[in-house]
Design a protein around this motif. Structure first.
Motif, PDB file in Angstrom:
ATOM      1  N   ASP A  28      -1.459   8.169  -5.689  1.00 52.93           N
ATOM      2  CA  ASP A  28      -2.406   7.065  -5.465  1.00 52.93           C
ATOM      3  C   ASP A  28      -3.702   7.560  -4.831  1.00 52.93           C
ATOM      4  N   TYR A  29      -4.065   8.805  -5.145  1.00 58.20           N
ATOM      5  CA  TYR A  29      -5.338   9.372  -4.685  1.00 58.20           C
ATOM      6  C   TYR A  29      -6.489   8.496  -5.175  1.00 58.20           C
ATOM      7  N   ILE A  30      -7.404   8.137  -4.274  1.00 56.77           N
ATOM      8  CA  ILE A  30      -8.511   7.253  -4.644  1.00 56.77           C
ATOM      9  C   ILE A  30      -9.642   8.108  -5.201  1.00 56.77           C
TER      10      ILE A  30
ATOM     11  N   GLU B 285       4.736  30.247  11.261  1.00 62.24           N
ATOM     12  CA  GLU B 285       4.872  28.800  11.409  1.00 62.24           C
ATOM     13  C   GLU B 285       4.898  28.163  10.034  1.00 62.24           C
ATOM     14  N   VAL B 286       5.856  27.284   9.800  1.00 58.96           N
ATOM     15  CA  VAL B 286       5.952  26.557   8.534  1.00 58.96           C
ATOM     16  C   VAL B 286       6.016  25.067   8.849  1.00 58.96           C
ATOM     17  N   GLY B 287       5.523  24.273   7.902  1.00 63.65           N
ATOM     18  CA  GLY B 287       5.506  22.841   8.158  1.00 63.65           C
ATOM     19  C   GLY B 287       5.468  22.010   6.899  1.00 63.65           C
ATOM     20  N   PHE B 288       5.885  20.758   7.043  1.00 63.03           N
ATOM     21  CA  PHE B 288       5.827  19.751   5.980  1.00 63.03           C
ATOM     22  C   PHE B 288       5.349  18.451   6.596  1.00 63.03           C
ATOM     23  N   ALA B 289       4.526  17.721   5.855  1.00 65.91           N
ATOM     24  CA  ALA B 289       4.065  16.415   6.332  1.00 65.91           C
ATOM     25  C   ALA B 289       3.936  15.448   5.173  1.00 65.91           C
ATOM     26  N   ARG B 290       4.296  14.230   5.442  1.00 61.20           N
ATOM     27  CA  ARG B 290       3.987  13.109   4.555  1.00 61.20           C
ATOM     28  C   ARG B 290       3.013  12.225   5.305  1.00 61.20           C
ATOM     29  N   LYS B 291       1.802  12.065   4.770  1.00 61.40           N
ATOM     30  CA  LYS B 291       0.758  11.294   5.414  1.00 61.40           C
ATOM     31  C   LYS B 291       0.269  10.188   4.490  1.00 61.40           C
ATOM     32  N   VAL B 292      -0.059   9.037   5.078  1.00 60.35           N
ATOM     33  CA  VAL B 292      -0.478   7.871   4.295  1.00 60.35           C
ATOM     34  C   VAL B 292      -1.769   7.307   4.883  1.00 60.35           C
ATOM     35  N   ARG B 293      -2.701   6.950   4.001  1.00 61.01           N
ATOM     36  CA  ARG B 293      -3.966   6.331   4.428  1.00 61.01           C
ATOM     37  C   ARG B 293      -4.230   5.091   3.587  1.00 61.01           C
ATOM     38  N   SER B 294      -4.492   3.977   4.261  1.00 56.42           N
ATOM     39  CA  SER B 294      -4.853   2.750   3.557  1.00 56.42           C
ATOM     40  C   SER B 294      -6.330   2.744   3.204  1.00 56.42           C
ATOM     41  N   PRO B 295      -6.722   2.089   2.104  1.00 54.64           N
ATOM     42  CA  PRO B 295      -8.137   2.047   1.717  1.00 54.64           C
ATOM     43  C   PRO B 295      -9.003   1.392   2.780  1.00 54.64           C
ATOM     44  N   SER B 296     -10.254   1.807   2.822  1.00 59.03           N
ATOM     45  CA  SER B 296     -11.220   1.193   3.726  1.00 59.03           C
ATOM     46  C   SER B 296     -11.672  -0.152   3.165  1.00 59.03           C
ATOM     47  N   LEU B 297     -12.415  -0.895   3.977  1.00 60.25           N
ATOM     48  CA  LEU B 297     -12.950  -2.174   3.511  1.00 60.25           C
ATOM     49  C   LEU B 297     -13.917  -1.975   2.349  1.00 60.25           C
ATOM     50  N   TYR B 298     -14.749  -0.936   2.418  1.00 62.43           N
ATOM     51  CA  TYR B 298     -15.694  -0.697   1.327  1.00 62.43           C
ATOM     52  C   TYR B 298     -14.973  -0.278   0.048  1.00 62.43           C
TER      53      TYR B 298
ATOM     54  N   ASP C 181     -12.038  -1.821  -5.543  1.00 62.59           N
ATOM     55  CA  ASP C 181     -10.971  -2.514  -6.260  1.00 62.59           C
ATOM     56  C   ASP C 181     -10.039  -3.120  -5.218  1.00 62.59           C
ATOM     57  N   ILE C 182      -9.894  -4.440  -5.265  1.00 60.00           N
ATOM     58  CA  ILE C 182      -9.038  -5.142  -4.306  1.00 60.00           C
ATOM     59  C   ILE C 182      -7.613  -4.596  -4.336  1.00 60.00           C
ATOM     60  N   ASN C 183      -7.159  -4.137  -5.490  1.00 56.10           N
ATOM     61  CA  ASN C 183      -5.755  -3.763  -5.666  1.00 56.10           C
ATOM     62  C   ASN C 183      -5.467  -2.290  -5.397  1.00 56.10           C
ATOM     63  N   LEU C 184      -6.383  -1.581  -4.757  1.00 57.32           N
ATOM     64  CA  LEU C 184      -6.115  -0.184  -4.428  1.00 57.32           C
ATOM     65  C   LEU C 184      -4.896  -0.063  -3.511  1.00 57.32           C
ATOM     66  N   GLU C 185      -4.050   0.925  -3.822  1.00 52.46           N
ATOM     67  CA  GLU C 185      -2.882   1.227  -3.007  1.00 52.46           C
ATOM     68  C   GLU C 185      -3.225   2.330  -2.000  1.00 52.46           C
ATOM     69  N   PRO C 186      -2.460   2.445  -0.922  1.00 52.18           N
ATOM     70  CA  PRO C 186      -2.697   3.539   0.032  1.00 52.18           C
ATOM     71  C   PRO C 186      -2.462   4.905  -0.610  1.00 52.18           C
ATOM     72  N   GLU C 187      -3.228   5.894  -0.152  1.00 52.54           N
ATOM     73  CA  GLU C 187      -3.023   7.273  -0.576  1.00 52.54           C
ATOM     74  C   GLU C 187      -1.827   7.861   0.174  1.00 52.54           C
ATOM     75  N   LYS C 188      -1.007   8.661  -0.546  1.00 52.81           N
ATOM     76  CA  LYS C 188       0.180   9.272   0.054  1.00 52.81           C
ATOM     77  C   LYS C 188       0.157  10.758  -0.251  1.00 52.81           C
ATOM     78  N   ALA C 189       0.020  11.561   0.796  1.00 50.41           N
ATOM     79  CA  ALA C 189      -0.088  13.008   0.633  1.00 50.41           C
ATOM     80  C   ALA C 189       1.157  13.686   1.183  1.00 50.41           C
ATOM     81  N   ARG C 190       1.677  14.630   0.407  1.00 52.15           N
ATOM     82  CA  ARG C 190       2.771  15.498   0.855  1.00 52.15           C
ATOM     83  C   ARG C 190       2.231  16.917   0.899  1.00 52.15           C
TER      84      ARG C 190
END
Length: 766
Positions: free
Chosen positions: A570-572, A493-506, A533-542
């Protein structure tokens, strides 16, 4: 540092050479089902019975620890019922955790009430882990993967009949004097099922295998801890759930009402303790079959009231000033113990109360459309509305005269849609392709310091309150998977994913740079202080991965190997907080080593890679029973690509081998677990190294038709070790400050693991 890991190379060789050092699990398109070997998981999401988990339940009160044998999963040490799962080096908010279909969020600046803490081990019916490349139908707003946990499924009687069934159980564990019990009962007809599940668990502090500290003081007069006692590890938890289910033809309606009450759960790696956590939840579900496929709808609402302060092993009275050579207040910061004082004032503080309230409302709709005999289309939509308030009432000392607002009217709203196509174009191929869109909006109201007239509040409060705090993220996930059956004994089995997570409130809105407040915002367990940091961008994992599954035709032996690689933009991560923020963000903090430090969360870049190995094999069939071997090996390496630093809290290379034996009603296991030393540490956090170690555990059980008795010994040889992911020991003393005076916890001591513990459990089904 000495690695104390002499047997690991041998274990690695065995893992690679023997075609079945395995855990009891099934993998289908990236999904790991924690269940018995004979149970099959399907893509339908049907609750799977998990008898293989039964042997672990008497040994733990923490549902997350039931995942300890899943390849790629490790656990952050924390409270006794609240450890945080990590999948391939990514933990906590980076994992989507669904409990009975609800997306639960930790409502606490220390994440003391994570999602799995609301499910008692005795009520677990299904655990699913989707590591890394999770289908978009179960993944979203996460980059590590998804954990699906479900309580026991409703039970119905045969047509025209009624039934009354249930179970009652109890357990005891010697280390910490842990004890508890559970009760479940169901009354059902062929169409209606009414059930109740309740449990209670409590424990005193546990003991390490030897003394690991030099001081017994707790900061409280008349209360000391032995040198081998791990302070702030006691807990008490109570859970209740009432369920109603109605079945008619191909349709199921279900309603669950739940309540959790935790009077206290103390934390060895946090400066605060949880002294109350009340969760109330309502969860509604519909599931139906139609000519075109299946439809599932869910609506839920959760309310959490959470309270933190200093528990029994941490100093409660603070403050102090001198008048006419006499110390008034609580004795001053340098003494071992605080003393009662009054009235509350800048020179007299009584604890540090911290309150959090959250409301979490969600809706989900999913359809499985049968396009053909070999093609299935999954489509769905989800809505989540999350509200959070986090405020700390004035209590004297430096916490005066205002209420401190850490998060005020916090909002985090998610809207998502997805489509996923699963196909079997031939007998050898299975493919899955999916896309998911999420819109995540966060915002918060104005804040307030304990005193807005004192620096750095004079600078930070106006800047924060005048800033545009609303942020909207448009996130896209993609998953591609393909499974090829080479022959009856090999699947690839082989796979690829692009996943995105937005920062939490904290992560976005924790704002104050004074040391005391920063120390209270920490879900990492490292003893450091944090701001967001208010200006944190979402994390994007490939992520890319491949699974090679060798097995016999009847799957009596298996060997699975899954190498993986992830790159996260954009890893936090954390940086030393800049001096421009004032407060504890000083020039000395920028270069400090061998001490606690103050950090700000920041977007950087990271990469992680590694391999998971697992397998099982029969050894012998004798008149005295069936003998087998199973095992798992995990390796993960994580780096910050911008700084070259190691990522925080990466579990070192580890292996577990289990010799199993079954005969009649007997089910026995002898486990050997070994972990390499952790010396690839995060320099920016002044993370501490831990030595390698190995442990032996023994489990045995006997089952009759209605009764099961469990007995076991954890850490049979009473080996001393430090938890690689346990964080820093700050479990006793004057924890409100990082200055090394009086009974302040000193930097440099990781949290030790528990010494030998003998446990027993009994469960009766009626």
């Amino acid at each position: 540092m000495k690695k104390n890991f002499r047997r690991l190379p041998l274990a690695v060789a065995i893992s690679l050479a023997l075609p079945a050092l395995a855990l009891a699990q099934e993998t289908t398109l990236g999904r790991v089902i924690v269940t018995a070997p004979e149970a099959a998981a399907t893509n339908s999401g049907t609750v799977v019975n998990a008898p293989a988990l039964q042997s672990l339940k008497p040994a733990t009160s923490d549902a997350a620890s039931l995942l300890r044998d899943v390849p790629g999963v490790s656990l952050y040490g924390s409270g006794g019922v609240s450890s945080l799962p990590s999948i391939r080096g990514l933990a906590d908010d980076r994992i989507r955790i669904k409990v009975d279909g609800m997306d639960l969020i930790a409502a606490c600046p220390n994440h003391m009430n994570p999602a799995l803490s609301y499910l008692d081990p005795s009520n677990v019916g299904l655990l699913e882990v989707y590591p890394g490349i999770s289908p978009v139908s179960v993944g979203g707003d996460s980059i590590a993967g998804t954990i699906v946990a479900e309580s026991k499924a409703p039970v119905f009687a045969e047509d025209g009949k009624t039934l009354m069934t249930g179970e009652v159980g109890a357990f005891y564990r010697s280390n910490g004097n842990a004890r508890g019990g559970n009760l479940g009962a169901t009354f059902a007809s062929d169409s209606l099922s009414v059930s109740y599940a309740g449990s209670t668990a409590e424990s005193d502090n546990y003991e390490a295998a030897r003394a690991f500290k030099t001081r017994t003081a707790t900061g409280r007069v008349g209360h000391t801890l032995a040198l081998d006692e791990v302070g702030s590890t006691a807990y008490k938890s109570r859970n209740h759930e009432l369920g109603f289910a109605f079945k008619g033809g191909d349709h199921l309606f279900e309603a669950k009402v739940g309540l959790q009450d935790i009077p206290y759960e103390l934390w060895p790696n946090q400066r605060m303790d949880m002294l109350e956590n009340d969760q109330k939840r309502v969860n509604l579900r519909y599931q139906g079959k139609y000519d075109w496929g299946k439809l599932e709808a869910r609506a839920y609402h959760e309310k959490v009231e959470h309270f933190m302060d200093f528990g029994a092993d941490k100093r409660y009275w603070y403050g102090g000033s001198v008048a006419n050579d006499v110390i008034i207040g609580s004795g001053g910061p340098t003494v071992l113990n605080g003393t009662p004082c009054s009235p509350l004032s800048p020179s007299c503080a009584a604890g540090m109360p911290m309150n959090t309230e959250s409301k979490n409302t969600g809706f989900a709709l999913k359809g499985d459309v049968d396009l053909s005999a070999t093609d299935l289309l999954r489509v769905g939509a989800e809505i989540q509305r999350y509200r959070l308030d986090d405020w700390w009432p004035a209590s004297g000392g430096g916490m005066w005269p205002n209420t401190f607002w850490n998060i005020n009217d916090g909002e985090r709203d998610r809207n998502a849609v997805f489509a996923e196509w699963e196909a079997q174009p031939s007998a050898q191929w299975t493919t899955l392709a999916g896309v998911r869109y999420e819109r995540v909006k966060t915002d918060t109201g104005p804040v307030q310091a304990y005193s807005n007239a004192v620096a750095p509040a004079t600078m930070l409060v106006p800047a924060f309150n005048s800033a545009d705090r609303e942020r909207t993220d448009n996130n896209w996930d993609v998953t591609l998977l393909a499974k090829y059956t080479v022959d009856p004994t090999l699947d690839v089995e082989v796979g690829f994913a692009r996943k995105v997570r937005s920062p939490s409130l904290y992560e976005r809105y924790s704002w104050y740079s004074r040391g005391m407040e920063m120390l209270m915002v920490n879900w990492f367990g490292d003893g450091n202080g944090y701001i967001g940091d208010i200006n944190l961008e979402p994390e994007k994992a490939r992520t890319v991965s491949a699974t090679f599954d060798w097995h016999s035709i009847d799957r009596k032996w298996e060997l699975k190997a899954t190498p993986f690689y992830s790159r996260v933009t954009d890893y936090i991560d954390a940086v030393r907080c800049p001096t421009s923020l004032g407060g504890s963000c000083s020039a000395a903090n920028l270069s400090a080593t061998n001490s606690f430090v103050f950090l700000q969360l920041a977007n950087q870049s990271a990469r992680l890679y590694g391999i998971d190995l697992s397998g099982r094999m029969p050894l012998a069939s004798t008149p005295y029973g069936e003998f087998g071997l199973r095992g798992v090996l995990n390796y993960t390496d994580g780096k910050n690509r911008e700084t070259g630093d190691n990522l925080y809290n990466i579990m070192p290379l580890n292996v577990k081998l289990t010799l199993t034996h079954q005969h009649g009603g007997w089910d026995n296991a002898l486990e050997w677990f070994a972990a390499q030393s952790k010396d690839d540490i995060s320099a920016v956090r002044n993370e501490q190294e831990t030595s390698g170690y190995n442990l032996v555990n023994l489990r045995t059980s006997y089952s009759w038709k209605q009764v099961r008795v469990d007995f076991g010994v954890e850490n049979v040889f009473d080996k001393f070790y430090y938890l690689p992911l346990g964080g820093t020991y700050v479990g006793q003393g004057t924890t409100m400050t990082s200055n090394p005076v009086g009974a302040v916890p000193l930097w440099g001591t990781p949290v030790p693991g528990a010494g030998r513990s003998i446990y027993a459990g009994i469960n009766y089904k009626f």
